[in-house]
Scaffold this active site. Sequence first.
Site, PDB file in Angstrom:
ATOM      1  N   GLU A 172     116.720  26.875  -5.498  1.00 50.70           N
ATOM      2  CA  GLU A 172     115.974  28.130  -5.692  1.00 50.70           C
ATOM      3  C   GLU A 172     114.872  28.291  -4.643  1.00 50.70           C
ATOM      4  OE1 GLU A 172     116.577  30.383  -7.895  1.00 50.70           O
ATOM      5  OE2 GLU A 172     117.671  29.418  -9.539  1.00 50.70           O
TER       6      GLU A 172
ATOM      7  N   HIS B 154     124.494  27.169   5.439  1.00 46.79           N
ATOM      8  CA  HIS B 154     123.468  28.195   5.201  1.00 46.79           C
ATOM      9  C   HIS B 154     122.867  27.995   3.823  1.00 46.79           C
ATOM     10  CE1 HIS B 154     126.019  29.887   8.388  1.00 46.79           C
ATOM     11  NE2 HIS B 154     124.842  30.257   8.874  1.00 46.79           N
TER      12      HIS B 154
ATOM     13  N   GLY C  19     116.752  39.109  -5.264  1.00 52.84           N
ATOM     14  CA  GLY C  19     116.210  39.712  -6.497  1.00 52.84           C
ATOM     15  C   GLY C  19     116.561  38.864  -7.718  1.00 52.84           C
TER      16      GLY C  19
HETATM   17  P1  TGC Z   1     114.094  38.750   4.847  1.00 48.45           P
HETATM   18  O1  TGC Z   1     114.384  39.466   6.118  1.00 48.45           O
HETATM   19  O2  TGC Z   1     112.703  38.280   4.568  1.00 48.45           O
HETATM   20  O3  TGC Z   1     114.548  39.634   3.604  1.00 48.45           O
HETATM   21  C1  TGC Z   1     115.813  40.268   3.549  1.00 48.45           C
HETATM   22  C2  TGC Z   1     115.729  41.368   2.528  1.00 48.45           C
HETATM   23  O4  TGC Z   1     115.471  40.815   1.228  1.00 48.45           O
HETATM   24  C3  TGC Z   1     114.214  41.309   0.737  1.00 48.45           C
HETATM   25  N1  TGC Z   1     113.572  40.176   0.028  1.00 48.45           N
HETATM   26  C4  TGC Z   1     113.535  40.103  -1.296  1.00 48.45           C
HETATM   27  N2  TGC Z   1     113.973  40.940  -2.248  1.00 48.45           N
HETATM   28  C5  TGC Z   1     113.806  40.573  -3.531  1.00 48.45           C
HETATM   29  N3  TGC Z   1     113.207  39.400  -3.865  1.00 48.45           N
HETATM   30  C6  TGC Z   1     112.776  38.534  -2.941  1.00 48.45           C
HETATM   31  N4  TGC Z   1     112.222  37.361  -3.321  1.00 48.45           N
HETATM   32  C7  TGC Z   1     112.915  38.864  -1.578  1.00 48.45           C
HETATM   33  N5  TGC Z   1     112.613  38.252  -0.400  1.00 48.45           N
HETATM   34  C8  TGC Z   1     113.020  39.073   0.568  1.00 48.45           C
HETATM   35  C9  TGC Z   1     113.449  41.770   1.948  1.00 48.45           C
HETATM   36  O5  TGC Z   1     112.503  42.734   1.602  1.00 48.45           O
HETATM   37  C10 TGC Z   1     114.583  42.339   2.784  1.00 48.45           C
HETATM   38  O6  TGC Z   1     114.947  43.582   2.226  1.00 48.45           O
HETATM   39  P2  TGC Z   1     115.484  44.781   3.141  1.00 48.45           P
HETATM   40  O7  TGC Z   1     115.611  45.955   2.217  1.00 48.45           O
HETATM   41  O8  TGC Z   1     114.455  44.965   4.217  1.00 48.45           O
HETATM   42  O9  TGC Z   1     116.794  44.324   3.676  1.00 48.45           O
HETATM   43  O10 TGC Z   1     115.104  37.526   4.725  1.00 48.45           O
HETATM   44  P3  TGC Z   1     115.231  36.220   5.603  1.00 48.45           P
HETATM   45  O11 TGC Z   1     116.644  36.143   6.063  1.00 48.45           O
HETATM   46  O12 TGC Z   1     114.149  36.148   6.628  1.00 48.45           O
HETATM   47  O13 TGC Z   1     115.005  35.059   4.495  1.00 48.45           O
HETATM   48  C11 TGC Z   1     113.800  34.943   3.819  1.00 48.45           C
HETATM   49  C12 TGC Z   1     113.790  33.688   2.939  1.00 48.45           C
HETATM   50  C13 TGC Z   1     113.853  32.445   3.788  1.00 48.45           C
HETATM   51  C14 TGC Z   1     112.474  33.693   2.184  1.00 48.45           C
HETATM   52  C15 TGC Z   1     114.921  33.711   1.920  1.00 48.45           C
HETATM   53  O14 TGC Z   1     116.126  33.843   2.475  1.00 48.45           O
HETATM   54  C16 TGC Z   1     114.884  32.559   0.934  1.00 48.45           C
HETATM   55  O15 TGC Z   1     114.285  32.707  -0.111  1.00 48.45           O
HETATM   56  N6  TGC Z   1     115.574  31.385   1.213  1.00 48.45           N
HETATM   57  C17 TGC Z   1     115.736  30.362   0.209  1.00 48.45           C
HETATM   58  C18 TGC Z   1     117.166  30.395  -0.304  1.00 48.45           C
HETATM   59  C19 TGC Z   1     117.265  30.098  -1.758  1.00 48.45           C
HETATM   60  O16 TGC Z   1     116.299  30.162  -2.520  1.00 48.45           O
HETATM   61  N7  TGC Z   1     118.460  29.811  -2.205  1.00 48.45           N
HETATM   62  C20 TGC Z   1     118.699  29.582  -3.591  1.00 48.45           C
HETATM   63  C21 TGC Z   1     120.185  29.530  -3.887  1.00 48.45           C
HETATM   64  S1  TGC Z   1     120.531  29.733  -5.599  1.00 48.45           S
HETATM   65  C22 TGC Z   1     120.052  28.304  -6.302  1.00 48.45           C
HETATM   66  O17 TGC Z   1     119.488  27.429  -5.724  1.00 48.45           O
HETATM   67  C23 TGC Z   1     120.377  28.205  -7.738  1.00 48.45           C
HETATM   68  S2  TGC Z   1     119.939  26.709  -8.467  1.00 48.45           S
HETATM   69  C24 TGC Z   1     120.135  27.211 -10.056  1.00 48.45           C
HETATM   70  C25 TGC Z   1     119.908  26.182 -11.036  1.00 48.45           C
HETATM   71  O18 TGC Z   1     120.730  25.265 -11.182  1.00 48.45           O
HETATM   72  O19 TGC Z   1     118.897  26.336 -11.802  1.00 48.45           O
HETATM   73  P1  FAD Z   2     118.373  23.254   4.302  1.00 46.20           P
HETATM   74  O1  FAD Z   2     118.226  24.724   4.273  1.00 46.20           O
HETATM   75  O2  FAD Z   2     119.291  22.650   5.302  1.00 46.20           O
HETATM   76  O3  FAD Z   2     116.925  22.626   4.463  1.00 46.20           O
HETATM   77  C1  FAD Z   2     116.706  21.261   4.920  1.00 46.20           C
HETATM   78  C2  FAD Z   2     115.202  21.085   5.107  1.00 46.20           C
HETATM   79  O4  FAD Z   2     114.749  21.953   6.143  1.00 46.20           O
HETATM   80  C3  FAD Z   2     114.386  21.444   3.862  1.00 46.20           C
HETATM   81  O5  FAD Z   2     113.329  20.536   3.712  1.00 46.20           O
HETATM   82  C4  FAD Z   2     113.842  22.834   4.185  1.00 46.20           C
HETATM   83  O6  FAD Z   2     112.611  23.110   3.499  1.00 46.20           O
HETATM   84  C5  FAD Z   2     113.649  22.726   5.683  1.00 46.20           C
HETATM   85  N1  FAD Z   2     113.662  24.054   6.345  1.00 46.20           N
HETATM   86  C6  FAD Z   2     114.670  24.940   6.396  1.00 46.20           C
HETATM   87  N2  FAD Z   2     114.296  26.040   7.051  1.00 46.20           N
HETATM   88  C7  FAD Z   2     113.009  25.846   7.441  1.00 46.20           C
HETATM   89  C8  FAD Z   2     112.053  26.636   8.144  1.00 46.20           C
HETATM   90  N3  FAD Z   2     112.324  27.879   8.578  1.00 46.20           N
HETATM   91  N4  FAD Z   2     110.840  26.108   8.352  1.00 46.20           N
HETATM   92  C9  FAD Z   2     110.522  24.866   7.888  1.00 46.20           C
HETATM   93  N5  FAD Z   2     111.372  24.080   7.227  1.00 46.20           N
HETATM   94  C10 FAD Z   2     112.600  24.565   6.994  1.00 46.20           C
HETATM   95  N6  FAD Z   2     122.798  27.239  -4.561  1.00 46.20           N
HETATM   96  C11 FAD Z   2     123.456  28.303  -5.093  1.00 46.20           C
HETATM   97  O7  FAD Z   2     123.738  29.276  -4.397  1.00 46.20           O
HETATM   98  N7  FAD Z   2     123.814  28.316  -6.411  1.00 46.20           N
HETATM   99  C12 FAD Z   2     123.544  27.276  -7.240  1.00 46.20           C
HETATM  100  O8  FAD Z   2     123.877  27.321  -8.434  1.00 46.20           O
HETATM  101  C13 FAD Z   2     122.887  26.129  -6.705  1.00 46.20           C
HETATM  102  N8  FAD Z   2     122.673  25.035  -7.485  1.00 46.20           N
HETATM  103  C14 FAD Z   2     122.191  23.894  -6.919  1.00 46.20           C
HETATM  104  C15 FAD Z   2     122.149  22.707  -7.654  1.00 46.20           C
HETATM  105  C16 FAD Z   2     121.702  21.526  -7.081  1.00 46.20           C
HETATM  106  C17 FAD Z   2     121.721  20.258  -7.876  1.00 46.20           C
HETATM  107  C18 FAD Z   2     121.234  21.538  -5.751  1.00 46.20           C
HETATM  108  C19 FAD Z   2     120.684  20.272  -5.107  1.00 46.20           C
HETATM  109  C20 FAD Z   2     121.261  22.695  -5.008  1.00 46.20           C
HETATM  110  C21 FAD Z   2     121.751  23.883  -5.573  1.00 46.20           C
HETATM  111  N9  FAD Z   2     121.880  25.055  -4.807  1.00 46.20           N
HETATM  112  C22 FAD Z   2     122.508  26.153  -5.334  1.00 46.20           C
HETATM  113  C23 FAD Z   2     121.572  25.038  -3.393  1.00 46.20           C
HETATM  114  C24 FAD Z   2     120.067  25.095  -3.063  1.00 46.20           C
HETATM  115  O9  FAD Z   2     119.550  26.365  -3.293  1.00 46.20           O
HETATM  116  C25 FAD Z   2     119.893  24.646  -1.626  1.00 46.20           C
HETATM  117  O10 FAD Z   2     120.123  23.253  -1.592  1.00 46.20           O
HETATM  118  C26 FAD Z   2     118.521  24.985  -1.077  1.00 46.20           C
HETATM  119  O11 FAD Z   2     118.337  26.380  -0.959  1.00 46.20           O
HETATM  120  C27 FAD Z   2     118.257  24.324   0.290  1.00 46.20           C
HETATM  121  O12 FAD Z   2     119.331  24.508   1.144  1.00 46.20           O
HETATM  122  P2  FAD Z   2     119.948  23.245   1.944  1.00 46.20           P
HETATM  123  O13 FAD Z   2     120.231  22.180   0.933  1.00 46.20           O
HETATM  124  O14 FAD Z   2     121.055  23.723   2.763  1.00 46.20           O
HETATM  125  O15 FAD Z   2     118.759  22.703   2.832  1.00 46.20           O
END
Ligand code: TGC
Ligand code: FAD
Length: 393
Positions: free
Chosen positions: A372, A144, A246
């Site tokens: 992110e 996930h 958030g």
């Molecule tokens: P969805 O049904 O759209 O939303 C669920 C609830 O969340 C609310 N919401 C937000 N609230 C605050 N800020 C936002 N940007 C929000 N987006 C949505 C929404 O209103 C709802 O609230 P409620 O009260 O109705 O429950 O959620 P979904 O399951 O359809 O997913 C939407 C989606 C795909 C956009 C979201 O899940 C997403 O952004 N996916 C990407 C995941 C991601 O960014 N992961 C990052 C992991 S952390 C990381 O990568 C750290 S790297 C750090 C580093 O090294 O710098």
């Molecule tokens: P997937 O979700 O499996 O996506 C694979 C491909 O499918 C992508 O191209 C994506 O855009 C595409 N895709 C997925 N869903 C859809 C859709 N609905 N429609 C069209 N295309 C779609 N996470 C944390 O929680 N904390 C951290 O500190 C953190 N640090 C990180 C550091 C590094 C170096 C890296 C590489 C990742 C880190 N992450 C962290 C995780 C990062 O947020 C995820 O890698 C990212 O959110 C994508 O998830 P995934 O790698 O599982 O790719």
Amino acid sequence: MAKTDLFESPDYYLLDELLTEEHKLIRNSVREYVKKEVTPIIEDYAQRAEFPKHLIKGLGEIGAFGPTIPTEYGGGGLDYISYGLIMQEVERGDSGIRSTASVQGSLVMYPIYAYGSEEQRRKYLPKLATGEYMGCFGLTEPNHGSNPGGMLTNYKDAGDHVILNGAKMWISNAPFADIAVVWAKGEDGKIRGLIVERGMEGFSTPETHNKWSLRASATGELVFDNVKVPKENILPNVEGLKGPLGCLNQARYGIAWGALGAAMDCYDTALRYSKERVQFDRPIGGFQLQQKKLAEMITDITKAQLLVWRLGVLKSENRATAAQISMAKRNSVEIALNISREARQMLGGMGITGEYPIMRHMMNLESVVTYEGTHDIHLLITGMDVTGLNAFK
Ligand code: TGC
Ligand code: FAD
């Protein structure tokens, strides 16, 4: 060998005039710190795939951890332009170092500040602000990533504590973090945040090796095997996916500025090189094809600078939407990646070496464009915002 940092920041549209004296002071002091402490050593650490842990104290001192958190909790109490400028300068040094700061400030301090109890704020925030404690943020799981709402990590009530099970992966700072803000589902299926401390039985953080990107940042897994977490470690003031999302708004905002720092470093390096490198008896900067690259780079940087500055104003006024932040994160990373690729070509063979920062930035940005929220996920967020139609599911 330590390197001399000749960086000069591009400011084609005199955007410094939009900054206050305080903004410029903060930006310049972080720039000096990066020139003195980061650029001379970062290439070696990246080549060795090692996080330069000794930088933590200095990053705390320059205010890179929690710049917008109120001063009473040890934060900087600054506005969002200041926060953005700090991230820009730190990422100009290296995206991995900015990652450490982003995670600490936006993904660990922010949720404790925004969703935590007063006791949790007082216990953790001042130590996180100085770097005495380091934190990480566990949202992503093996199955996930883009869809964190499907997470399997869960906890069950056991009296005065809960029992946590599951696993997170790709977690920045995990291998050395003292605490982890972990998002998990309770028995009611609702997502909540828990503060898990290193040393809790059943909690381990194996390091992820063999990365070609963010080599100077430590990445790992979080494994929870029946971990007893006291109930007082649950963040009381949020439930649901909006909690972690958030936090992502904060971090994505920082990346929108940060990636521009990497772009500026690549542009500045290529510009200088183009004036010095002579081929066919002329500096290569005199050839039209090289000028096209430079002209497009500075145009993209200038447009992106304006976008993030405006976003910063809106964010300081609490008016920035999540979709606006997505647009800026996506745009900055896209232009930074394109600029790094073009700049690398301009340096010819030298572009692939560690003598210059470009290839390191380029490889780092391959993570930044994925974490992110991936490039495509942010595009879909914009698409949904303008159409009102959800193309995710
Ligand atoms: P969805 O049904 O759209 O939303 C669920 C609830 O969340 C609310 N919401 C937000 N609230 C605050 N800020 C936002 N940007 C929000 N987006 C949505 C929404 O209103 C709802 O609230 P409620 O009260 O109705 O429950 O959620 P979904 O399951 O359809 O997913 C939407 C989606 C795909 C956009 C979201 O899940 C997403 O952004 N996916 C990407 C995941 C991601 O960014 N992961 C990052 C992991 S952390 C990381 O990568 C750290 S790297 C750090 C580093 O090294 O710098
Ligand atoms: P997937 O979700 O499996 O996506 C694979 C491909 O499918 C992508 O191209 C994506 O855009 C595409 N895709 C997925 N869903 C859809 C859709 N609905 N429609 C069209 N295309 C779609 N996470 C944390 O929680 N904390 C951290 O500190 C953190 N640090 C990180 C550091 C590094 C170096 C890296 C590489 C990742 C880190 N992450 C962290 C995780 C990062 O947020 C995820 O890698 C990212 O959110 C994508 O998830 P995934 O790698 O599982 O790719």
